[in-house]
Design a protein around this motif. Structure first.
Motif, PDB file in Angstrom:
ATOM      1  N   GLU A 169      12.087   3.975   0.880  1.00  0.00           N
ATOM      2  CA  GLU A 169      11.165   3.081   0.592  1.00  0.00           C
ATOM      3  C   GLU A 169      10.658   3.350  -1.135  1.00  0.00           C
ATOM      4  N   THR A 170      10.597   4.957  -1.398  1.00  0.00           N
ATOM      5  CA  THR A 170      10.200   5.158  -2.699  1.00  0.00           C
ATOM      6  C   THR A 170      11.170   6.097  -3.312  1.00  0.00           C
ATOM      7  N   LEU A 171      12.306   6.476  -2.844  1.00  0.00           N
ATOM      8  CA  LEU A 171      13.246   7.101  -3.494  1.00  0.00           C
ATOM      9  C   LEU A 171      14.532   6.562  -3.821  1.00  0.00           C
ATOM     10  N   PHE A 172      14.984   7.038  -5.160  1.00  0.00           N
ATOM     11  CA  PHE A 172      16.193   6.424  -5.695  1.00  0.00           C
ATOM     12  C   PHE A 172      17.259   7.458  -6.256  1.00  0.00           C
ATOM     13  N   GLU A 173      18.553   6.768  -6.109  1.00  0.00           N
ATOM     14  CA  GLU A 173      19.489   7.794  -6.627  1.00  0.00           C
ATOM     15  C   GLU A 173      19.766   7.215  -7.964  1.00  0.00           C
ATOM     16  N   GLY A 174      20.262   8.343  -8.755  1.00  0.00           N
ATOM     17  CA  GLY A 174      20.589   8.245 -10.248  1.00  0.00           C
ATOM     18  C   GLY A 174      21.746   9.167 -10.646  1.00  0.00           C
ATOM     19  N   MET A 224      -2.753   3.759 -11.392  1.00  0.00           N
ATOM     20  CA  MET A 224      -3.077   5.073 -10.966  1.00  0.00           C
ATOM     21  C   MET A 224      -4.479   5.152 -10.625  1.00  0.00           C
ATOM     22  N   VAL A 225      -4.691   5.720  -9.458  1.00  0.00           N
ATOM     23  CA  VAL A 225      -6.223   5.951  -8.511  1.00  0.00           C
ATOM     24  C   VAL A 225      -6.397   7.331  -8.671  1.00  0.00           C
ATOM     25  N   THR A 226      -7.535   7.680  -8.440  1.00  0.00           N
ATOM     26  CA  THR A 226      -8.227   9.143  -8.285  1.00  0.00           C
ATOM     27  C   THR A 226      -8.368   9.400  -7.078  1.00  0.00           C
ATOM     28  N   THR A 227      -7.963  10.791  -6.420  1.00  0.00           N
ATOM     29  CA  THR A 227      -8.015  10.947  -4.947  1.00  0.00           C
ATOM     30  C   THR A 227      -8.707  12.204  -4.840  1.00  0.00           C
ATOM     31  N   GLY A 228      -8.697  13.145  -5.797  1.00  0.00           N
ATOM     32  CA  GLY A 228      -9.367  14.385  -6.082  1.00  0.00           C
ATOM     33  C   GLY A 228      -8.616  15.612  -5.399  1.00  0.00           C
ATOM     34  N   ASP A 230       0.884  -1.120  -0.048  1.00  0.00           N
ATOM     35  CA  ASP A 230      -0.109   0.120   0.072  1.00  0.00           C
ATOM     36  C   ASP A 230       0.683   1.242   0.064  1.00  0.00           C
ATOM     37  N   THR A 231       2.264   1.302  -0.093  1.00  0.00           N
ATOM     38  CA  THR A 231       3.144   2.245  -0.252  1.00  0.00           C
ATOM     39  C   THR A 231       3.001   3.031  -1.594  1.00  0.00           C
ATOM     40  N   LEU A 232       2.640   4.238  -1.712  1.00  0.00           N
ATOM     41  CA  LEU A 232       2.573   4.744  -2.986  1.00  0.00           C
ATOM     42  C   LEU A 232       3.809   4.990  -3.691  1.00  0.00           C
ATOM     43  N   GLY A 233       3.893   4.731  -4.864  1.00  0.00           N
ATOM     44  CA  GLY A 233       5.134   4.761  -5.540  1.00  0.00           C
ATOM     45  C   GLY A 233       6.067   3.728  -5.518  1.00  0.00           C
ATOM     46  N   TYR A 234       5.748   2.681  -4.685  1.00  0.00           N
ATOM     47  CA  TYR A 234       6.753   1.553  -4.241  1.00  0.00           C
ATOM     48  C   TYR A 234       7.036   0.692  -5.683  1.00  0.00           C
ATOM     49  N   LYS A 235       8.147   0.198  -5.759  1.00  0.00           N
ATOM     50  CA  LYS A 235       8.680  -0.432  -6.709  1.00  0.00           C
ATOM     51  C   LYS A 235       9.197  -1.767  -6.279  1.00  0.00           C
ATOM     52  N   ILE A 281      -2.838   9.419  -8.331  1.00  0.00           N
ATOM     53  CA  ILE A 281      -1.804   8.832  -7.332  1.00  0.00           C
ATOM     54  C   ILE A 281      -1.313   7.592  -8.205  1.00  0.00           C
ATOM     55  N   GLU A 282      -0.020   7.334  -8.027  1.00  0.00           N
ATOM     56  CA  GLU A 282       0.425   6.067  -8.408  1.00  0.00           C
ATOM     57  C   GLU A 282       0.511   4.933  -7.395  1.00  0.00           C
ATOM     58  N   LYS A 283       0.048   4.131  -7.296  1.00  0.00           N
ATOM     59  CA  LYS A 283       0.021   3.111  -6.191  1.00  0.00           C
ATOM     60  C   LYS A 283       1.388   2.205  -6.230  1.00  0.00           C
ATOM     61  N   SER A 284       1.414   1.386  -5.515  1.00  0.00           N
ATOM     62  CA  SER A 284       2.760   0.408  -5.450  1.00  0.00           C
ATOM     63  C   SER A 284       2.525  -0.602  -6.417  1.00  0.00           C
ATOM     64  N   ASN A 285       3.588  -1.108  -7.361  1.00  0.00           N
ATOM     65  CA  ASN A 285       3.392  -2.090  -8.382  1.00  0.00           C
ATOM     66  C   ASN A 285       3.428  -3.572  -7.965  1.00  0.00           C
TER      67      ASN A 285
END
Length: 244
Positions: free
Chosen positions: A177-182, A78-82, A30-35, A198-202
């Motif tokens: 958890e959702t941050l990356f270095e590049g 992608m889910v709608t939150t408003g 349930d972590t948003l943007g988690y890969k 918002i993009e949910k976990s994949n």
């Protein structure tokens, strides 16, 4: 310890690591943007210390080693939150944020306004625009974010979200958890930002739980096999002692 048990132990170590990764995936469903992440393994061949009746001295023994993590960078649903401060990237691209360790990248577009008016992530990291962090004034309202990332308020256009992409996303290094270095981020080509989504976990929960059960069974099977090998060796030693 015999070579066979060393091989079994190396496999157990990688399976334990894989169990940890799968459990972390499930915990972040349930972590948003988690890969989601999986374990990379490699074969390591080593020469045996001595020859046996089953293996020549020049015939290598294959061990299983942990070779790092593999990330699934496919977009989540992608889910709608408003919520006006929730944004998602439809397609390729990463939001750039400023952390104490430097610029980092995320697909988690759940933003907020900090006490000083700074647009930031839920963790308190400033969200970067083409002009750096964006600080909104108390009299600003009606925040809108266009498809190209342009942020506007009742005072007009205030900046444009910094969206980047990478030639090879597999080189990204996870630092949260959702941050990356590049390295060498480039401006994302024709990104489409969607406000109010918002993009949910994949992570696919059912698949991960099935993997968790499968890996757990494999670990237990190897543990049972190694226990049987110990019993055979102990019985052999005892019999040799009786003959002597």
């Amino acid at each position: 310890m015999e070579n066979a048990q060393l091989v079994g132990l190396s496999r157990q170590l990688t399976l334990r690591r894989e169990l940890d990764l799968i459990a972390n995936n499930v915990a972040n469903v349930d972590t948003l943007g988690y890969k989601a992440q999986a374990l990379l393994v490699k074969e390591q061949k080593l020469a045996p210390a001595a020859a046996t009746e089953f293996r020549r001295a020049d015939q290598p023994i294959s061990f299983v080693l942990d070779d790092g993590n593999l990330y699934d960078f496919r977009p989540g649903q992608m889910v709608t939150t408003g919520n006006d401060l929730d944004v998602a990237v439809d397609g390729k691209g990463w939001f750039a944020v400023q952390t104490r360790a430097g610029e980092r990248y995320t697909r988690n577009g759940s933003f907020a306004i900090g006490p000083d008016g700074t647009l930031q992530t839920r963790d308190g990291n400033p969200v970067l625009t083409d002009g750096g962090p964006l600080v909104l004034q108390p009299n600003e309202s009606k925040i809108t974010i266009a498809a190209d990332g342009t942020i506007s308020t009742n005072q007009g256009a205030r900046g444009k979200l910094k969206l980047v992409d990478f030639a090879d996303v597999s080189e990204l290094k996870k630092v949260g958890e959702t941050l990356f270095e590049g390295q060498n981020p480039q401006a994302a080509t024709l990104p489409r930002v969607v406000q109010g989504q918002i993009e949910k976990s994949n992570v696919k929960a059912v698949l991960e739980i099935s993997r968790l059960i499968e890996v757990g069974r494999t670990y237990q099977n190897i543990a049972n096999w190694m226990s049987n090998v110990d019993d055979l060796r102990r019985n052999a030693i005892e019999k040799l002692g009786q003959v002597a």
